[in-house]
Design an enzyme around this catalytic site. Sequence first.
Site, PDB file in Angstrom:
ATOM      1  CB  CYS A  17      43.483  42.292 102.644  1.00  0.00           C
ATOM      2  SG  CYS A  17      43.776  43.706 102.915  1.00  0.00           S
ATOM      3  CD  GLU A 131      53.190  49.738 102.348  1.00  0.00           C
ATOM      4  OE1 GLU A 131      53.949  49.112 102.393  1.00  0.00           O
ATOM      5  OE2 GLU A 131      52.047  49.178 101.612  1.00  0.00           O
ATOM      6  CG  ASN A 230      45.972  45.959  96.146  1.00  0.00           C
ATOM      7  OD1 ASN A 230      45.076  45.396  96.005  1.00  0.00           O
ATOM      8  ND2 ASN A 230      45.930  46.824  97.285  1.00  0.00           N
TER       9      ASN A 230
END
Length: 318
Positions: A17, A131, A230
């Site tokens: 990404c 995160e 993810n």
Amino acid sequence: MTKPPLTLHLAAPRGFCAGVDRAIKIVEMALEKWGAPVYVRHEIVHNKFVVDGLRAKGAIFVEDLEDCPDDRPVIFSAHGVPKAVPAEAAKREMVYVDATCPLVSKVHIEAQRHSDNGLQMIMIGHAGHPETVGTMGQLPEGEVLLVETVEDVDGVEVRDPERLAFVTQTTLSVDDTADIVAALKRRFPAIIGPHKEDICYATTNRQEAVKAMAPDCDALLVVGAPNSSNSRRLVEVGARAGCRYAQLVQRAGDIDWRALEGIRSVGITAGASAPEVLIDEVIEAFRARYDVTLNPVETVVENVEFKVPRVLRMPVTG
């Protein structure tokens, strides 16, 4: 000997990404600008192949700022860091570059804004994930409460049910998060959500591509790392969408060929930190065993790009 026929459904978008692309570029540009070694706090992105490649170029990966010398540049990973980390680096007069994904930074800013308005935060995320640690570390202890499941919502103890807001980790399952958000809104009707979905465009797009091809796949392989949130969500999404066999593989060597015996179609995708070279490797491994027909399944075209920090675009002075 004739190879059995096999259709490989190839998800698009898949793999890198914009945030991952930018983070890797930051390490490479830092090495060009300042020479080796450059220190990186935590894996820059969750992919062993990528990390090993950068290590070979002169990046040194550490888990703590204490492991970095004062006189070498340090880079903070794409997952983000608690506020105390750049504060400590500044105190030590270190050169540091923040490679936090801009979409994660957006969540940090959001949390700070709500806190400034006197709201206590609830974060939907996975305990211990870098995160989550980074986002919760934007505010003082106790100002961000973590929930991982719908069940957690029942047990969370808040200061004032009328003064709440929530944020989410950017790499979660869209469907799971929707259930948790619904539970939060049921229990705390006054809770304020993000202006725009916190789950990043890349996570959403990769999950939608898997859902689109799952009905046509006997099996799904997700190329990604076991510590990549993810990537693991893509496996879950595939299984939920009807793939009777959905598996995470880091490389072609991890494929369990016995589990794939007798199949006629396989879906292939990759987490946001997996490079295309590893997907190519998996496709070639299938070509060696099957008569492969490739079928791209494109659900959306991504054209997002994030700029690298200005410090890397400026010439070295002195």
